[in-house]
Design a protein around this motif. Structure first.
Motif, PDB file in Angstrom:
ATOM      1  N   ARG A 143      -4.294  -6.871  -4.126  1.00  0.00           N
ATOM      2  CA  ARG A 143      -5.544  -7.632  -4.112  1.00  0.00           C
ATOM      3  C   ARG A 143      -5.271  -9.113  -3.882  1.00  0.00           C
ATOM      4  O   ARG A 143      -5.987  -9.790  -3.153  1.00  0.00           O
ATOM      5  N   ARG A 144      -4.202  -9.628  -4.503  1.00  0.00           N
ATOM      6  CA  ARG A 144      -3.832 -11.029  -4.340  1.00  0.00           C
ATOM      7  C   ARG A 144      -3.455 -11.304  -2.877  1.00  0.00           C
ATOM      8  O   ARG A 144      -3.855 -12.316  -2.295  1.00  0.00           O
ATOM      9  N   ILE A 172      -1.336  -2.806  -7.448  1.00  0.00           N
ATOM     10  CA  ILE A 172      -2.730  -2.911  -7.021  1.00  0.00           C
ATOM     11  C   ILE A 172      -3.203  -4.355  -7.195  1.00  0.00           C
ATOM     12  O   ILE A 172      -3.860  -4.923  -6.312  1.00  0.00           O
ATOM     13  N   PHE A 173      -2.839  -4.962  -8.335  1.00  0.00           N
ATOM     14  CA  PHE A 173      -3.172  -6.363  -8.569  1.00  0.00           C
ATOM     15  C   PHE A 173      -2.541  -7.244  -7.483  1.00  0.00           C
ATOM     16  O   PHE A 173      -3.190  -8.125  -6.917  1.00  0.00           O
ATOM     17  N   SER A 175       0.831  -1.207   0.000  1.00  0.00           N
ATOM     18  CA  SER A 175       0.000   0.000   0.000  1.00  0.00           C
ATOM     19  C   SER A 175       0.864   1.255   0.000  1.00  0.00           C
ATOM     20  O   SER A 175       0.597   2.211  -0.744  1.00  0.00           O
ATOM     21  N   MET A 213      -4.419  -9.595  -0.233  1.00  0.00           N
ATOM     22  CA  MET A 213      -5.614  -9.482   0.603  1.00  0.00           C
ATOM     23  C   MET A 213      -6.495 -10.736   0.458  1.00  0.00           C
ATOM     24  O   MET A 213      -7.087 -11.195   1.437  1.00  0.00           O
ATOM     25  N   ASN A 214      -6.560 -11.295  -0.742  1.00  0.00           N
ATOM     26  CA  ASN A 214      -7.294 -12.550  -0.929  1.00  0.00           C
ATOM     27  C   ASN A 214      -6.638 -13.673  -0.144  1.00  0.00           C
ATOM     28  O   ASN A 214      -7.318 -14.520   0.443  1.00  0.00           O
TER      29      ASN A 214
END
Length: 169
Positions: A74-75, A70-71, A20, A77-78
């Motif tokens: 997201r990975r 960003i991708f 982030s 966080m998943n």
């Protein structure tokens, strides 16, 4: 939650925070480079010289980097969500496994309480204090648990559940 799960979750959380921060810094850099290029174009309307082309390439690379980060965030966080779900499932399944063994061994309610507290690593005197009974009562109930489970003591009792946990399907 196991120490490994906590460690993996903490490491994943730190990675998400770092990603982030990098996204924010890289976005600001991309805005600067692309803003400078746009300012130069508005100022003189020309793409002459390598300096402007370097700024354009750098700005576009920064935008691409932001999209990739960003991708990746997201990975990550998943992955955190998957780990949390797996931990909750393991905890729920382990509770079911423990109850199934307790049922199989025909433990009384008191023996179940004592056995569960033993599995949590609590000593007899502390179990007695928690349950409001005498230490001798806890020892007797513990001995009944060991006899019904067919084990000689806490380590073997604990190993039954560890084997079940590690065996998977």
């Amino acid at each position: 939650m196991t120490a490994v799960a906590v460690s993996d979750r903490a490491r994943t959380g730190r990675r998400a925070a770092l990603l982030s921060a990098v996204i924010v810094v890289q976005t600001l850099c991309a805005i600067f480079f692309l803003g400078d290029v746009i300012g130069d174009l508005v100022g003189d309307g020309q793409f002459e010289g390598p300096h402007k082309w370097v700024e354009i390439v750098a700005g576009l690379a920064m935008v691409g980097g932001v999209a990739f980060l960003i991708f990746e965030l997201r990975r990550v966080m998943n992955r955190v969500a998957i780990l949390e779900n797996a931990t909750r499932a393991a905890q729920g399944e382990m509770a079911d496994v423990i109850e199934a063994f307790f049922d199989e061994w025909n433990l009384t309610a008191s023996e179940r309480d004592v056995a569960l507290l033993m599995l949590k690593g609590i000593e007899n005197d502390e179990i007695a204090r928690i349950r409001g009974t005498a230490s001798g009562t806890v020892r007797a109930q513990g001995a009944a648990v060991f006899r019904k489970a067919g084990v000689d003591g806490r380590p073997q009792l604990f190993s039954i559940f560890m084997e079940e946990l590690l065996a998977g399907e």
